[in-house]
Design a protein around this motif. Sequence first.
Motif, PDB file in Angstrom:
ATOM      1  N   VAL A  68      47.926  54.521  85.575  1.00  0.00           N
ATOM      2  CA  VAL A  68      48.480  54.100  84.286  1.00  0.00           C
ATOM      3  C   VAL A  68      48.362  55.243  83.290  1.00  0.00           C
ATOM      4  CG1 VAL A  68      48.308  52.449  82.378  1.00  0.00           C
ATOM      5  CG2 VAL A  68      47.820  51.696  84.712  1.00  0.00           C
ATOM      6  N   VAL A  69      49.415  55.466  82.501  1.00  0.00           N
ATOM      7  CA  VAL A  69      49.388  56.445  81.417  1.00  0.00           C
ATOM      8  C   VAL A  69      49.597  55.686  80.109  1.00  0.00           C
ATOM      9  CG1 VAL A  69      50.459  58.472  80.379  1.00  0.00           C
ATOM     10  CG2 VAL A  69      50.270  58.300  82.877  1.00  0.00           C
ATOM     11  N   VAL A  70      48.682  55.885  79.153  1.00  0.00           N
ATOM     12  CA  VAL A  70      48.745  55.207  77.859  1.00  0.00           C
ATOM     13  C   VAL A  70      48.948  56.242  76.764  1.00  0.00           C
ATOM     14  CG1 VAL A  70      47.513  53.739  76.204  1.00  0.00           C
ATOM     15  CG2 VAL A  70      47.224  53.365  78.668  1.00  0.00           C
ATOM     16  N   SER A  71      49.889  56.006  75.856  1.00  0.00           N
ATOM     17  CA  SER A  71      50.124  56.958  74.771  1.00  0.00           C
ATOM     18  C   SER A  71      50.739  56.243  73.570  1.00  0.00           C
ATOM     19  CB  SER A  71      51.016  58.103  75.248  1.00  0.00           C
ATOM     20  OG  SER A  71      51.041  59.141  74.287  1.00  0.00           O
ATOM     21  N   ASN A  72      51.262  57.013  72.629  1.00  0.00           N
ATOM     22  CA  ASN A  72      51.903  56.495  71.432  1.00  0.00           C
ATOM     23  C   ASN A  72      53.346  56.995  71.383  1.00  0.00           C
ATOM     24  OD1 ASN A  72      52.792  56.701  68.464  1.00  0.00           O
ATOM     25  ND2 ASN A  72      50.944  55.465  68.287  1.00  0.00           N
ATOM     26  N   SER A  73      54.264  56.149  70.970  1.00  0.00           N
ATOM     27  CA  SER A  73      55.679  56.502  70.997  1.00  0.00           C
ATOM     28  C   SER A  73      56.030  57.664  70.072  1.00  0.00           C
ATOM     29  CB  SER A  73      56.530  55.287  70.605  1.00  0.00           C
ATOM     30  OG  SER A  73      56.284  54.911  69.254  1.00  0.00           O
ATOM     31  N   ARG A  74      55.170  57.963  69.071  1.00  0.00           N
ATOM     32  CA  ARG A  74      55.455  59.070  68.170  1.00  0.00           C
ATOM     33  C   ARG A  74      55.433  60.420  68.891  1.00  0.00           C
ATOM     34  NH1 ARG A  74      55.230  58.786  62.635  1.00  0.00           N
ATOM     35  NH2 ARG A  74      55.918  60.943  62.798  1.00  0.00           N
ATOM     36  N   LEU A  75      54.908  60.429  70.111  1.00  0.00           N
ATOM     37  CA  LEU A  75      54.853  61.670  70.886  1.00  0.00           C
ATOM     38  C   LEU A  75      56.117  61.884  71.720  1.00  0.00           C
ATOM     39  CD1 LEU A  75      51.143  61.678  72.137  1.00  0.00           C
ATOM     40  CD2 LEU A  75      52.099  62.698  70.084  1.00  0.00           C
ATOM     41  N   TYR A  76      57.162  61.124  71.460  1.00  0.00           N
ATOM     42  CA  TYR A  76      58.375  61.235  72.289  1.00  0.00           C
ATOM     43  C   TYR A  76      58.968  62.639  72.362  1.00  0.00           C
ATOM     44  CZ  TYR A  76      61.090  60.885  67.902  1.00  0.00           C
ATOM     45  OH  TYR A  76      61.613  61.096  66.654  1.00  0.00           O
ATOM     46  N   MET A 105      64.449  56.341  61.950  1.00  0.00           N
ATOM     47  CA  MET A 105      64.864  55.687  60.715  1.00  0.00           C
ATOM     48  C   MET A 105      64.359  56.410  59.471  1.00  0.00           C
ATOM     49  SD  MET A 105      64.614  51.629  61.585  1.00  0.00           S
ATOM     50  CE  MET A 105      65.818  50.873  62.675  1.00  0.00           C
ATOM     51  N   THR A 106      63.435  57.322  59.650  1.00  0.00           N
ATOM     52  CA  THR A 106      62.923  58.089  58.512  1.00  0.00           C
ATOM     53  C   THR A 106      63.629  59.431  58.371  1.00  0.00           C
ATOM     54  OG1 THR A 106      61.180  59.248  59.769  1.00  0.00           O
ATOM     55  CG2 THR A 106      60.663  57.050  58.950  1.00  0.00           C
ATOM     56  N   GLN A 107      64.563  59.722  59.290  1.00  0.00           N
ATOM     57  CA  GLN A 107      65.285  60.986  59.272  1.00  0.00           C
ATOM     58  C   GLN A 107      66.638  60.833  58.564  1.00  0.00           C
ATOM     59  OE1 GLN A 107      63.545  63.531  60.505  1.00  0.00           O
ATOM     60  NE2 GLN A 107      61.943  62.186  61.300  1.00  0.00           N
ATOM     61  N   LYS A 108      67.289  61.959  58.299  1.00  0.00           N
ATOM     62  CA  LYS A 108      68.583  61.948  57.625  1.00  0.00           C
ATOM     63  C   LYS A 108      69.585  62.844  58.353  1.00  0.00           C
ATOM     64  CE  LYS A 108      66.596  61.131  53.024  1.00  0.00           C
ATOM     65  NZ  LYS A 108      66.468  61.648  51.631  1.00  0.00           N
ATOM     66  N   GLY A 109      70.876  62.570  58.142  1.00  0.00           N
ATOM     67  CA  GLY A 109      71.930  63.419  58.682  1.00  0.00           C
ATOM     68  C   GLY A 109      71.930  63.515  60.194  1.00  0.00           C
ATOM     69  N   LEU A 110      72.308  64.697  60.711  1.00  0.00           N
ATOM     70  CA  LEU A 110      72.379  64.933  62.150  1.00  0.00           C
ATOM     71  C   LEU A 110      71.020  64.749  62.814  1.00  0.00           C
ATOM     72  CD1 LEU A 110      73.976  65.856  64.638  1.00  0.00           C
ATOM     73  CD2 LEU A 110      73.474  68.231  63.976  1.00  0.00           C
ATOM     74  N   LYS A 111      69.967  65.116  62.085  1.00  0.00           N
ATOM     75  CA  LYS A 111      68.608  65.003  62.615  1.00  0.00           C
ATOM     76  C   LYS A 111      68.290  63.556  62.991  1.00  0.00           C
ATOM     77  CE  LYS A 111      63.965  66.723  61.537  1.00  0.00           C
ATOM     78  NZ  LYS A 111      63.127  67.341  60.494  1.00  0.00           N
ATOM     79  N   LYS A 112      68.804  62.618  62.221  1.00  0.00           N
ATOM     80  CA  LYS A 112      68.562  61.202  62.496  1.00  0.00           C
ATOM     81  C   LYS A 112      69.149  60.805  63.843  1.00  0.00           C
ATOM     82  CE  LYS A 112      69.239  56.568  60.603  1.00  0.00           C
ATOM     83  NZ  LYS A 112      69.630  55.775  59.414  1.00  0.00           N
ATOM     84  N   TYR A 113      70.371  61.264  64.151  1.00  0.00           N
ATOM     85  CA  TYR A 113      71.024  60.901  65.403  1.00  0.00           C
ATOM     86  C   TYR A 113      70.344  61.559  66.606  1.00  0.00           C
ATOM     87  CZ  TYR A 113      74.660  58.896  62.488  1.00  0.00           C
ATOM     88  OH  TYR A 113      75.337  58.127  61.577  1.00  0.00           O
ATOM     89  N   ILE A 114      69.869  62.787  66.422  1.00  0.00           N
ATOM     90  CA  ILE A 114      69.161  63.470  67.503  1.00  0.00           C
ATOM     91  C   ILE A 114      67.862  62.738  67.821  1.00  0.00           C
ATOM     92  CG2 ILE A 114      67.943  65.591  68.146  1.00  0.00           C
ATOM     93  CD1 ILE A 114      70.025  67.125  66.475  1.00  0.00           C
ATOM     94  N   HIS A 115      67.115  62.399  66.770  1.00  0.00           N
ATOM     95  CA  HIS A 115      65.848  61.695  66.980  1.00  0.00           C
ATOM     96  C   HIS A 115      66.078  60.291  67.541  1.00  0.00           C
ATOM     97  CE1 HIS A 115      62.534  64.228  65.467  1.00  0.00           C
ATOM     98  NE2 HIS A 115      63.483  64.827  64.780  1.00  0.00           N
ATOM     99  N   LYS A 116      67.153  59.648  67.123  1.00  0.00           N
ATOM    100  CA  LYS A 116      67.448  58.315  67.659  1.00  0.00           C
ATOM    101  C   LYS A 116      67.676  58.381  69.160  1.00  0.00           C
ATOM    102  CE  LYS A 116      70.548  54.346  67.147  1.00  0.00           C
ATOM    103  NZ  LYS A 116      71.700  53.766  66.422  1.00  0.00           N
ATOM    104  N   TYR A 117      68.447  59.363  69.600  1.00  0.00           N
ATOM    105  CA  TYR A 117      68.715  59.510  71.033  1.00  0.00           C
ATOM    106  C   TYR A 117      67.421  59.783  71.803  1.00  0.00           C
ATOM    107  CZ  TYR A 117      70.301  61.462  75.445  1.00  0.00           C
ATOM    108  OH  TYR A 117      70.467  61.710  76.775  1.00  0.00           O
ATOM    109  N   LEU A 118      66.611  60.719  71.305  1.00  0.00           N
ATOM    110  CA  LEU A 118      65.375  61.086  71.991  1.00  0.00           C
ATOM    111  C   LEU A 118      64.378  59.933  72.000  1.00  0.00           C
ATOM    112  CD1 LEU A 118      64.848  64.717  70.605  1.00  0.00           C
ATOM    113  CD2 LEU A 118      65.693  64.066  72.863  1.00  0.00           C
ATOM    114  N   GLU A 119      64.223  59.275  70.849  1.00  0.00           N
ATOM    115  CA  GLU A 119      63.227  58.207  70.742  1.00  0.00           C
ATOM    116  C   GLU A 119      63.594  57.009  71.607  1.00  0.00           C
ATOM    117  OE1 GLU A 119      60.599  56.029  67.238  1.00  0.00           O
ATOM    118  OE2 GLU A 119      62.494  57.011  66.717  1.00  0.00           O
ATOM    119  N   LEU A 120      64.852  56.570  71.557  1.00  0.00           N
ATOM    120  CA  LEU A 120      65.263  55.425  72.363  1.00  0.00           C
ATOM    121  C   LEU A 120      65.251  55.763  73.856  1.00  0.00           C
ATOM    122  CD1 LEU A 120      68.176  53.873  70.264  1.00  0.00           C
ATOM    123  CD2 LEU A 120      65.736  53.336  70.241  1.00  0.00           C
ATOM    124  N   SER A 121      65.617  56.998  74.198  1.00  0.00           N
ATOM    125  CA  SER A 121      65.558  57.427  75.605  1.00  0.00           C
ATOM    126  C   SER A 121      64.120  57.373  76.108  1.00  0.00           C
ATOM    127  CB  SER A 121      66.113  58.844  75.751  1.00  0.00           C
ATOM    128  OG  SER A 121      67.477  58.898  75.413  1.00  0.00           O
TER     129      SER A 121
END
Length: 339
Positions: A68-76, A105-121
């Motif tokens: 088992v590996v346990v972590s926090n999603s902020r490390l995506y 959701m705390t990001q803006k512009g293009l950065k928001k879409y990049i982080h959304k893709y990485l975080e949800l992935s």
Amino acid sequence: MSILIIYPQLDKPYTGGQVYDFAFIDQLEYLKKGSCTRLVDKDLGATNSFFYILKYIRKIKWISNFDVVVSNSRLYPRLLLLFVLLKFFSGKRKCIVFHHHFNFMTQKGLKKYIHKYLELSFLKTVDTVIIPSPYVRSLMIKYCPTVNIEYLEIAFKHQVDIKIDKRKGNQLLFVGSVEPRKGLEYLIKMVDFLVGNGLQFHLTIVGTLSFQSYYQYLISMINERKINDYVTFTGKISDSQLKTIYGKSDIFTFPSLHEGYGMVLIEAMSYGLPVVAFDNSAIPYTVKNLENGLLAKNMNIEDFNSKVLLLLKDQNLLGQLSRGAFDTYTKSRTVTTQV
């Protein structure tokens, strides 16, 4: 069963989310004595996210030995590739992460879409996501409906020696990390407004100065408006010092732009502090308008200012909301039932 815990540091919690994570990890290590191994930043010696990614990949054979590996999603940003490879080469391994809010959701512009893709992935590679917030749980169901969710509600250690007699109302308080997501520039504008209206008050800002450039920006705002005498930044302080400041404060001003839960809101209410906050994200799950605080229209500084001004002038309302805040706290889940 062998368990690997991947976390930036496990010495002392600096945020409400870390308090929750550390409590879970401590109990896990207690129940699984001898089965848990920690992997923290200092063990890797990297200097940025790219080098962390490389360091984790170099350790993938060793990491693969754990069940088992346990972590926090902020490390995506640093763990996404590792989790994808673990899933691809050894699907039987279970990956579990704590998830307190969606960072994109705390990001803006293009950065928001990049982080959304990485975080949800990243979240979609995980077997189980542990969530303490009903607000984040609802978003998780929306964005990642196939991922297994474990909702473990936050619990609080109830105090018995708190006095909630709020009469003066002129000591304002903010507690939280000094970073853009917390919206502290709105507090500086609020101070300027209150000074201009001839109010006698003081604002204390308690929290780690996480982003020095942002902190300097706030200082420049204060200097420009010549309101230095009305604002104090304490930086990170001890628990006993924080308790003293809470006890001397009257109103909790919280202009955060996004919260997954906002544990500090309940903490403030435990001292009878009514909360003035923006109506966004998870905040209205805790702050009930005219019951334990006042909710301002999101990012509307005029509305926020008017709510604080109202509490500074209306002693009866301050007392009513102070009692309501403490009542909210007494009805919160106690730490004795925490997982």
